[in-house]
Design an enzyme around this catalytic site. Structure first.
Site, PDB file in Angstrom:
ATOM      1  N   GLU A 177      36.749 -36.002 -24.639  1.00 38.00           N
ATOM      2  CA  GLU A 177      37.109 -34.638 -25.064  1.00 38.00           C
ATOM      3  C   GLU A 177      36.044 -34.006 -25.956  1.00 38.00           C
ATOM      4  O   GLU A 177      36.064 -34.168 -27.178  1.00 38.00           O
ATOM      5  CB  GLU A 177      38.459 -34.660 -25.814  1.00 38.00           C
ATOM      6  CG  GLU A 177      38.906 -33.269 -26.246  1.00 38.00           C
ATOM      7  CD  GLU A 177      40.256 -33.233 -26.967  1.00 38.00           C
ATOM      8  OE1 GLU A 177      40.818 -34.316 -27.241  1.00 38.00           O
ATOM      9  OE2 GLU A 177      40.730 -32.130 -27.246  1.00 38.00           O
ATOM     10  N   LYS A 219      38.268 -33.994 -20.732  1.00 36.00           N
ATOM     11  CA  LYS A 219      39.202 -33.056 -21.378  1.00 36.00           C
ATOM     12  C   LYS A 219      38.389 -31.975 -22.083  1.00 36.00           C
ATOM     13  O   LYS A 219      38.041 -32.114 -23.265  1.00 36.00           O
ATOM     14  CB  LYS A 219      40.107 -33.816 -22.362  1.00 36.00           C
ATOM     15  CG  LYS A 219      41.048 -32.909 -23.146  1.00 36.00           C
ATOM     16  CD  LYS A 219      42.166 -33.683 -23.812  1.00 36.00           C
ATOM     17  CE  LYS A 219      42.982 -32.783 -24.712  1.00 36.00           C
ATOM     18  NZ  LYS A 219      44.248 -33.382 -25.148  1.00 36.00           N
TER      19      LYS A 219
HETATM   20  P1  13P Z   1      45.800 -28.574 -28.095  1.00 41.28           P
HETATM   21  O1  13P Z   1      46.252 -28.492 -26.668  1.00 41.28           O
HETATM   22  O2  13P Z   1      46.833 -28.156 -29.075  1.00 41.28           O
HETATM   23  O3  13P Z   1      44.466 -27.919 -28.301  1.00 41.28           O
HETATM   24  O4  13P Z   1      45.565 -30.098 -28.414  1.00 41.28           O
HETATM   25  C1  13P Z   1      44.948 -30.868 -27.474  1.00 41.28           C
HETATM   26  C2  13P Z   1      44.409 -32.051 -28.113  1.00 41.28           C
HETATM   27  O5  13P Z   1      44.736 -33.155 -27.777  1.00 41.28           O
HETATM   28  C3  13P Z   1      43.419 -31.861 -29.175  1.00 41.28           C
HETATM   29  O6  13P Z   1      42.710 -33.041 -29.303  1.00 41.28           O
END
Ligand code: 13P
Length: 340
Positions: A177, A219
């Site tokens: 991510e 992600k």
């Molecule tokens: P949000 O969808 O609230 O942005 O959170 C996703 C997430 O896992 C952040 O690391």
């Protein structure tokens, strides 16, 4: 052999147009969300809330995996059943956030690097034993005056790749991510350029660390104008820019891309994901899915307010958002779904 096992996990998570539910807020973040709606910030309230989520009727129809936090993975329902067991029995693959948060990056004012590599091999082995089959690590990249720097992009991409390689060694699918933050006045075009550079750097580092691209999940953020940018964009423009960016930077071997919501309203997050699938699904090498926290949970949290009598209404709201996002994966979401 191992790569097949990793691929099978990713396939299971995203089968039937399902997606990921992020419920891995760290304790300080969870407390912040609680305090904004007047819920006490106690371990018992966090346990009760996570219990509400995992026991939602039918959740496994539209959620293929749930990302937990270290506190939550050790928690149980009131009758003693571990949350991991509840999820597994609902057909939801349990996952775990393993980074230790974004810390100030030395020499780079206003920028962060995510920590948590020290001792990670041992922690991953423990989480595998506890029944998780995937993990998550979040890096944050800010856009601003002269930001992001090359140093911060490189440091974060390197850490993501080191983490991903360790996950695969442990039999866990890494959710990678790199979040380009939505705070600021930047334009959609600036977000595009930064996201493009970040993703290219991340994949270069993943390649260098010998990460199997077919055994990971990306992600990313959607490509959006900053929250304070006066020039906001239509759903179609966001869908076009996001998919164009991803097609140029993300190798076809990656099985799935699951967006974070990043503070978008739940309806907008669903509408934008839907538009991407309506316009491009048949041309994409990877599944375009969701890994939302706030865009799935927020309405439920606001209904719950920490009270037992609101649990059912909150669970229905959670299920509804999960359903909307499953429809968005199919390109079948519409405003009609939000009525009633
Ligand atoms: P949000 O969808 O609230 O942005 O959170 C996703 C997430 O896992 C952040 O690391």
């Amino acid at each position: 052999m191992k790569s097949q096992a990793l691929r099978d996990i990713a396939t299971k998570i995203f089968a039937d147009s399902k997606g990921l539910l992020a419920m891995d807020e760290s304790t300080p973040t969870c407390n912040k969300r609680f305090s904004s709606v007047g819920i006490p910030q106690t371990e018992e309230a966090r346990r009760a809330y996570r219990g509400l989520i995992v026991t939602t009727q039918g959740l496994g129809e539209c959620i293929g995996g749930a990302i937990l936090y270290d506190e939550t993975i050790r928690q149980h329902k009131k009758d003693g059943t571990p949350f991991v067991k509840v999820l597994t029995e609902a057909g939801i693959v349990p996952g775990i956030k393993v980074d230790r948060g974004a810390k100030d990056l030395a020499g780079h004012p206003g920028e962060k690097v995510t920590e948590g590599l020290d001792g990670l091999r041992d922690r991953l082995a423990e989480y595998f034993q506890m029944g998780t089959r995937f993990a998550k690590w979040r890096a944050v990249i800010a856009i601003g005056d002269g930001l992001p720097s090359w140093g911060s992009i490189e440091a974060n991409a390197h850490a993501l790749a080191r983490y991903a390689a360790l996950c695969q060694e442990a039999g866990l699918v890494p959710v990678v991510e790199p979040e380009v933050l939505v705070d600021g006045e930047h334009t959609l075009e600036q977000c595009y350029d930064v996201t493009d550079e970040v993703l290219r750097t991340v994949f270069s580092e993943l390649f260098a660390q010998r990460v199997m691209l077919d055994g990971m999940i990306l992600k990313p953020n959607m490509v959006l104008p900053g929250l304070s940018c006066p020039n906001q964009k239509a759903v179609e423009e966001v869908a076009d820019a996001t998919v164009k960016c991803l097609l140029r930077a993300v190798p076809a071997a990656v099985p799935a891309i699951a967006f974070l919501s990043g503070g978008q309203t739940p309806e907008l997050a669903s509408a934008r994901l839907n538009e991407m699938n309506v316009r491009f699904k048949s041309q994409l090498p990877w599944a375009l899915a969701f890994s939302f926290a706030r865009a799935i949970q927020q309405p439920a949290l606001e209904l719950w307010k920490g009270r037992d009598e609101n649990v059912l209404a909150a669970q229905q709201a959670l299920y509804h958002r999960a359903r909307c996002n499953q429809a968005a994966r199919r390109g079948e979401y519409s405003q009609e779904m939000e009525k009633g």
